[in-house]
Design an enzyme around this catalytic site. Structure first.
Site, PDB file in Angstrom:
ATOM      1  N   TYR A  58       0.821  -1.211   0.000  1.00  0.00           N
ATOM      2  CA  TYR A  58       0.000   0.000   0.000  1.00  0.00           C
ATOM      3  C   TYR A  58       0.860   1.269   0.000  1.00  0.00           C
ATOM      4  CZ  TYR A  58      -3.820  -3.222   1.025  1.00  0.00           C
ATOM      5  OH  TYR A  58      -4.731  -4.234   0.962  1.00  0.00           O
ATOM      6  N   ASP A 107      -1.027 -10.678   9.111  1.00  0.00           N
ATOM      7  CA  ASP A 107       0.095 -11.414   8.531  1.00  0.00           C
ATOM      8  C   ASP A 107       0.658 -10.506   7.457  1.00  0.00           C
ATOM      9  OD1 ASP A 107      -2.581 -12.626   8.360  1.00  0.00           O
ATOM     10  OD2 ASP A 107      -1.986 -13.694   6.573  1.00  0.00           O
ATOM     11  N   HIS A 117       4.349  -6.816  -4.399  1.00  0.00           N
ATOM     12  CA  HIS A 117       3.001  -6.822  -4.955  1.00  0.00           C
ATOM     13  C   HIS A 117       2.245  -5.616  -4.437  1.00  0.00           C
ATOM     14  CE1 HIS A 117       2.420  -8.777  -1.066  1.00  0.00           C
ATOM     15  NE2 HIS A 117       1.189  -8.338  -1.122  1.00  0.00           N
ATOM     16  N   TYR A 128     -11.204  -0.789   0.137  1.00  0.00           N
ATOM     17  CA  TYR A 128     -11.199  -0.407   1.558  1.00  0.00           C
ATOM     18  C   TYR A 128      -9.914   0.336   1.897  1.00  0.00           C
ATOM     19  CZ  TYR A 128      -7.766  -3.620   3.753  1.00  0.00           C
ATOM     20  OH  TYR A 128      -6.611  -4.237   4.168  1.00  0.00           O
ATOM     21  N   ARG A 129      -8.940   0.286   0.997  1.00  0.00           N
ATOM     22  CA  ARG A 129      -7.606   0.836   1.256  1.00  0.00           C
ATOM     23  C   ARG A 129      -6.862   0.712  -0.060  1.00  0.00           C
ATOM     24  NH1 ARG A 129      -4.031  -2.820   5.380  1.00  0.00           N
ATOM     25  NH2 ARG A 129      -2.197  -1.521   5.630  1.00  0.00           N
TER      26      ARG A 129
END
Ligand code: ADP
Length: 527
Positions: free
Chosen positions: A91, A150, A387, A472-473
């Protein structure tokens, strides 16, 4: 040396001097080697000029030092990007949204200020990692569990502010936040909830305090720097059991999810759960896809594949935490409800009565579900350069899952990318009442591949939004795009975010661009 946008080299040098006076010269980082450590190691802009690179980093220790830094930054209009442990990988990592921003690294503020066993809460500083909090609790032999995501190397504070999740019944991290201490852009320290009452005895026990509840304004936001956070913990349960449910047919998903929804809303089933499909996994491993690609196998063909290989169409691992009597009854009741689906099958998994020596657990144990932070998820991902997660929220029902598989299958076909271009998981029950999808798109050091990934990513956001599904993010690279699709009534919510930003941070120094919220002086016209 890089200089923040809109700041003269002279002002920046003066500010750096003042930062050094406030926090100590050794905690002001300006060399390329040091600053490079704050770049996003999963950046979708590797080797491209768009990669946001900080100009410097500051590591204050203590709320007074944070106040001093913020005041200096406010004077010279220097943008700051607050991070806790900076592990927000997939992110954006520890990198800012805007090149030249100064990273405000709070990892030195690593004190566990309190862990209260009888009322099951902790009060932590930003630099406390899940590992730190876990060790503290173990060392003190306290009977409470944390809920690590995790991987578990991030911080409860950073992860909760980003609205991340774990696996135990405390999985919705922002929902466990109880009381924040925040430094505002003018250097004021504020406490939320009961913390606003001097001498309050319940800062970590009652969330709402009095008047408007503002804690949400500091999550996924750039309205303040959070310097303390209360977090609810789980009383250490007496026992834990893992079980699985399997149903044979494609259409069984409808009653399957209805039952799951009923059981989770009643809190008979708790924790994070992942919908799985043994037959779709088989189909994907044999040259097909989990997604329904145009021209791919029909439902009848896939059901035949399931039958021939003795595979269920849908399955799910259920986990239970609590006193043995209760978790046995919960599992019994869940089985009774799922048994209404013809052909439903059940499997018993591990059953632990605590204490259990963590070193004695089998290697394939999902340790995060036992409140034990670890990094084993990196082993599952395999060797990649990184990723980036595309994670839309979708309604919790079987019909939508069918629609998702078709819609994204079609999107892949339209973009002419193979479904293997991502690691896709079926929906997660990660937050109450809804499902979330997690698509992990590969990040590489190949510029052309990353360009394609960004194109696919953007298309997926748009396709999802066209169906009423929103992230959501998201990665910093897509914050404007995602914010742009939350556009009801001419972007009314976004405009409110901007109004608040202008009021609480008029010089626009805190995390410009976070969640698509830009200060006035950097604002482009809204998409
Ligand atoms: P973690 O290491 O726990 O995964 P990070 O430290 O990377 O989390 O933080 C994730 C994001 O949350 C940051 O990029 C930032 O936008 C926000 N954030 C983190 N810590 C703070 C803080 N103390 N105050 C305000 N925002 C924060």
């Amino acid at each position: 040396m890089r200089v923040p946008p809109g700041v003269t080299s002279q002002d920046f040098s003066t500010a750096l001097e003042q930062f050094a006076k406030a926090i100590g010269r050794e905690w002001v980082f300006t060399s390329d080697d040091d600053v490079d450590l704050y770049r996003d190691s999963y950046s979708p802009f590797w080797h491209e000029p768009e990669e946001p690179i900080p100009s410097a980093a500051l590591a204050p220790d203590g709320v007074e030092q944070v106040q001093a830094v913020v005041k200096i930054a406010d004077t010279y209009k220097i943008p700051l990007w607050a991070i806790s442990t900076g592990r927000n990988l997939a992110y954006g990592g520890s990198a800012p949204r805007l090149s030249g921003t100064v990273v405000l690294d709070l990892k030195r503020m690593g004190r566990v200020l309190e862990v209260n066993e009888p009322n099951a809460y902790a009060l932590v500083e930003p630099g406390v990692s899940y590992f730190d909090l876990y060790r503290h609790i173990q060392d003190q032999k306290l009977k409470v569990w944390i809920d690590p995501p995790d991987p578990g190397w991030g911080s409860p504070l950073g992860n909760s502010l980003e609205r991340g999740g774990g696996r135990t019944p405390m999985h919705d991290h922002f929902a466990q936040v109880c009381g924040l201490e925040v430094v505002l852009a003018d250097g004021t320290v504020m406490r939320t909830g009961m913390g606003a009452l001097p001498g309050s005895k319940t800062w970590q026990q009652y969330k709402y305090g009095f008047g408007p509840y503002v804690d949400g304004l500091f999550s996924q936001s750039n309205f303040g720097v959070v310097t303390k956070m209360g977090v609810w913990l789980m009383p250490a349960p007496e026992a834990y059991r893992e079980t699985s449910v399997f149903v044979p047919k494609h259409d069984d998903l409808i009653p399957f999810v209805e039952t799951l929804s009923y059981l989770t809303d009643l809190e008979v089933c708790r924790g994070t759960m992942l919908l799985e499909s043994p037959v779709l996994a088989y189909r994907a491993a044999h040259g097909g896809s989990v997604l329904d690609m145009p021209g791919g196998p029909t439902v009848a063909e896939t059901e035949r594949m399931a039958e021939q290989n003795g595979l269920a169409y849908w399955s799910m691992v259920l986990r239970f935490w609590g006193p043995p009597k209760i978790i046995d009854a919960q599992w019994g009741y869940a089985k009774e409800k799922f048994s209404a689906i013809p052909g439903a099958q059940f499997k018993e998994g591990v059953y632990y009565k605590f204490p259990v020596d963590p070193n004695s657990l089998p290697p394939d144990t999902l340790k995060v579900a036992l409140g034990i932070p670890n990094l084993s998820v990196f082993g599952l991902l395999g060797p990649t350069d990184g990723h980036m997660d595309f994670s839309p929220i979708i309604p919790m029902n079987g019909e939508t899952v069918f629609e998702v598989l078709k819609v994204f299958g079609q999107a892949y076909a339209d973009l002419k990318v193979p479904p293997s271009y991502q690691f896709f998981a079926l929906p997660w029950y990660f937050f109450p009442r809804a499902f979330v999808l997690l698509f992990g798109f590969p990040i590489t050091h190949d510029v052309e591949k990353n360009k394609k990934t960004r194109e696919v990513f953007k298309h997926m956001i748009e396709v999802a939004a066209a169906h009423g599904w929103g992230e959501y993010r998201t990665h910093t690279a897509f914050m404007d795009t995602v914010s742009g699709v939350y556009s009801y009534n001419n972007h009314a919510l976004h405009r409110l975010h901007e109004t608040i930003k202008d009021a609480v941070d008029p010089n626009g120094i805190l995390s410009p661009g976070k969640s698509g919220i830009w200060p006035k002086r950097m604002r482009k016209t809204t998409a």
